[in-house]
Design a protein around this motif. Sequence first.
Motif, PDB file in Angstrom:
ATOM      1  N   ALA A 177       0.717  -0.880  -0.161  1.00 32.69           N
ATOM      2  CA  ALA A 177      -0.301   0.012  -0.432  1.00 32.69           C
ATOM      3  C   ALA A 177       0.420   1.179  -0.198  1.00 32.69           C
ATOM      4  O   ALA A 177       0.792   2.075  -0.425  1.00 32.69           O
ATOM      5  CB  ALA A 177      -1.145   0.140   1.302  1.00 32.69           C
ATOM      6  N   ALA A 178       2.243   1.502   0.891  1.00 33.53           N
ATOM      7  CA  ALA A 178       3.389   2.182   0.491  1.00 33.53           C
ATOM      8  C   ALA A 178       3.054   2.811  -0.780  1.00 33.53           C
ATOM      9  O   ALA A 178       3.465   3.691  -1.315  1.00 33.53           O
ATOM     10  CB  ALA A 178       4.134   1.878   1.629  1.00 33.53           C
ATOM     11  N   ALA A 179       3.511   1.453  -1.550  1.00 36.14           N
ATOM     12  CA  ALA A 179       4.485   1.428  -2.807  1.00 36.14           C
ATOM     13  C   ALA A 179       3.637   2.363  -3.393  1.00 36.14           C
ATOM     14  O   ALA A 179       3.290   3.054  -4.593  1.00 36.14           O
ATOM     15  CB  ALA A 179       4.661   0.556  -3.347  1.00 36.14           C
ATOM     16  N   CYS A 180       2.054   1.666  -2.945  1.00 43.81           N
ATOM     17  CA  CYS A 180       0.543   2.444  -4.019  1.00 43.81           C
ATOM     18  C   CYS A 180       0.454   3.526  -4.217  1.00 43.81           C
ATOM     19  O   CYS A 180       0.236   4.741  -4.606  1.00 43.81           O
ATOM     20  CB  CYS A 180      -0.121   1.717  -3.623  1.00 43.81           C
ATOM     21  SG  CYS A 180      -0.173  -0.296  -3.789  1.00 43.81           S
ATOM     22  N   ALA A 181       0.977   3.891  -2.270  1.00 44.33           N
ATOM     23  CA  ALA A 181       0.909   5.648  -2.598  1.00 44.33           C
ATOM     24  C   ALA A 181       2.136   6.382  -2.940  1.00 44.33           C
ATOM     25  O   ALA A 181       2.054   7.410  -3.447  1.00 44.33           O
ATOM     26  CB  ALA A 181       1.132   5.817  -1.051  1.00 44.33           C
ATOM     27  N   GLN A 182       3.358   6.088  -3.036  1.00 45.74           N
ATOM     28  CA  GLN A 182       4.207   6.105  -4.126  1.00 45.74           C
ATOM     29  C   GLN A 182       3.917   5.993  -5.335  1.00 45.74           C
ATOM     30  O   GLN A 182       4.391   7.741  -5.780  1.00 45.74           O
ATOM     31  CB  GLN A 182       6.062   5.398  -3.814  1.00 45.74           C
ATOM     32  CG  GLN A 182       6.827   5.817  -4.804  1.00 45.74           C
ATOM     33  CD  GLN A 182       7.365   7.129  -4.456  1.00 45.74           C
ATOM     34  OE1 GLN A 182       7.386   7.710  -3.200  1.00 45.74           O
ATOM     35  NE2 GLN A 182       8.670   7.349  -5.089  1.00 45.74           N
TER      36      GLN A 182
END
Length: 258
Positions: free
Chosen positions: A149-154
């Motif tokens: 999810a953090a990578a998706c936010a990136q």
Amino acid sequence: MSEKNREGKRTARERLAVEREKQKAADKRRRALVVGASVVCVLGLAAVIGVVAANAGRDDREEAAGPVVAPSGALGKDSLVIPVGKESARSTLTIWEDFRCPACKAFEQAYRSTIHELTDAGQLKVEYRLATIIDGGMGGTGSRSAANAAACAQDAGKFTPYHDVLYDNQPPETDDAFAESGKLIELAGKVDGLDTAAFRECVEDGTHDSWVDKSNDAFHRGGFGGTPTVLLDGRNIYQDRTMTPAKLKKTVQEAAKG
């Protein structure tokens, strides 16, 4: 007994002996055929089982792993680094972290404002690298799902604020709440402009799961003792008992002056 009778008996015995030899030879050939057929069947069955198992295993692994999709802007070897801050900054802080890790949250609470101040000032660049050691130790998939999810936010240009929201809302270590896509999407609502259809799809599909796995593999290959592992220009400052946010700030600012 006449010579004629003796000759007849001898001839009969010879014929019987010949027939017996023929029978033995036939029996031997039959046994050989049966054994050979049995071996062929066993080997054939083993081969079929081996092929099926190999194909099934390969399909399962490929389906489970999926393609490695790095998030937008990721840098470094195999694109495993999420960068924050100006590339021109003289100091680099590398942070290996796990979103389920309580010690990572404690580090964030202590150092976050200092790190933000230094990156905003262009004096420090941060390389975030993600691991999933709590999943491995406690079970579950929350570390991996949160990292995805953090990578998706990136991808959406919202890594830093979402990163901070995840730590602000970190569940207890034994609670695998981050494994739920709904929870991760709910937390995205705390970041302006992040809760979009693209972000939801990325989270629910686990778009970057294999990338997270690859990052975790790199963590283990690095031989690090645990998370967080915090390196300032390659030096482990998390293990430095004299390190404080104020000392970090002073060190980075002095380096920026040259």
